[in-house]
Write an enzyme that holds these catalytic residues in place. Structure first.
Site, short mmCIF file in Angstrom:
data_model
loop_
_atom_site.label_atom_id
_atom_site.label_comp_id
_atom_site.label_asym_id
_atom_site.label_seq_id
_atom_site.Cartn_x
_atom_site.Cartn_y
_atom_site.Cartn_z
N HIS A 210 0.82 -1.21 0.00
CA HIS A 210 0.00 0.00 0.00
C HIS A 210 0.86 1.27 0.00
O HIS A 210 2.03 1.25 0.39
CB HIS A 210 -0.94 0.00 1.21
CG HIS A 210 -0.22 0.09 2.53
ND1 HIS A 210 0.29 1.27 3.03
CD2 HIS A 210 0.07 -0.87 3.44
CE1 HIS A 210 0.86 1.04 4.20
NE2 HIS A 210 0.75 -0.24 4.47
N GLU B 162 -2.46 -7.47 7.41
CA GLU B 162 -1.22 -7.37 8.17
C GLU B 162 -1.30 -8.24 9.41
O GLU B 162 -2.40 -8.66 9.82
CB GLU B 162 -0.97 -5.89 8.53
CG GLU B 162 0.36 -5.59 9.21
CD GLU B 162 1.58 -6.01 8.39
OE1 GLU B 162 1.91 -7.24 8.43
OE2 GLU B 162 2.20 -5.15 7.75
#
Length: 206
Positions: free
Chosen positions: A15, A89
């Site tokens: 990202h 994550e």
């Protein structure tokens, strides 16, 4: 003469930049930060560069920052975003959102246990590094079976990309932090019947 094996190409896009403090663990269930202006610009730079890759599918972590990173490419290339929990994550449970300094003060025994066994220590409500690596690998194996011979794009985070590259190269898991994955960078691994090949690592946006 060696016959070239069929490859399944996975493109891993981290990202873009956010304003979340770098010295704190992400806490997506509470804060889930958005891309900042730099991150939005980074994400907008990828659609043209990915145009010729013949991407068959797009899988994205549920986090806001990954969804926002994926959107320009999805819109430009006409791809459906497949939100995928396995690309999240690592979850640190009770440690989420805290700095290392606060953790040492608030959880001194747990901090000491983590330093002694960083692979297997599990924060309350979180994941061990070994468990995290297993979860990410199971996701990759599922997608490999689903997309044999194709190219797919996966928009995720630094942690999963480190786990994936370490597994592909046969690296010891404790060395995964030596892999520096740049903000909004692209990594390609080609999976064959014999072994995975790291084609490029942490290619930065222009």
């Amino acid at each position: 003469m060696r016959t070239k094996e069929q490859a399944t190409s996975f493109l891993f896009l981290r990202h873009g930049a956010t304003d979340f403090p770098e010295n704190r663990y992400y806490c997506d269930s509470v804060e889930d930060p958005a891309l900042n202006p730099v991150g939005l610009k980074q994400a907008a730079g990828w659609p043209d560069r990915l145009q010729g890759k013949s991407i068959a599918a797009l899988y994205v972590s549920p986090s806001r920052r990954t969804q926002e990173t994926a959107r320009p490419t999805a819109d430009r290339l006409g791809l459906k975003i497949e939100t995928t929990e396995g690309l999240r994550e690592r979850t640190f449970g009770s440690w989420d959102g805290l700095t290392s300094e606060v953790l040492q003060q608030r959880f001194p025994e747990e901090w000491s246990a983590w330093k002694k066994d960083p692979l297997h220590f599990t924060p309350a409500g979180g994941e061990s590094l070994v468990g995290f690596a297993k979860r990410v690998d199971e996701t990759i194996q599922t997608l490999l079976a689903r997309h044999a011979g194709q190219t797919i794009l996966l928009v995720t985070h630094v942690g999963p990309i480190r786990m994936i590259v370490a597994a592909a190269l046969g690296m010891a898991l404790e060395n995964q932090k030596r892999l520096v994955v740049g903000s909004c960078s692209l990594t390609q691994i080609d999976y064959t019947a014999s072994w995975p090949n790291l084609v490029f690592f942490s290619l930065r946006p222009e």
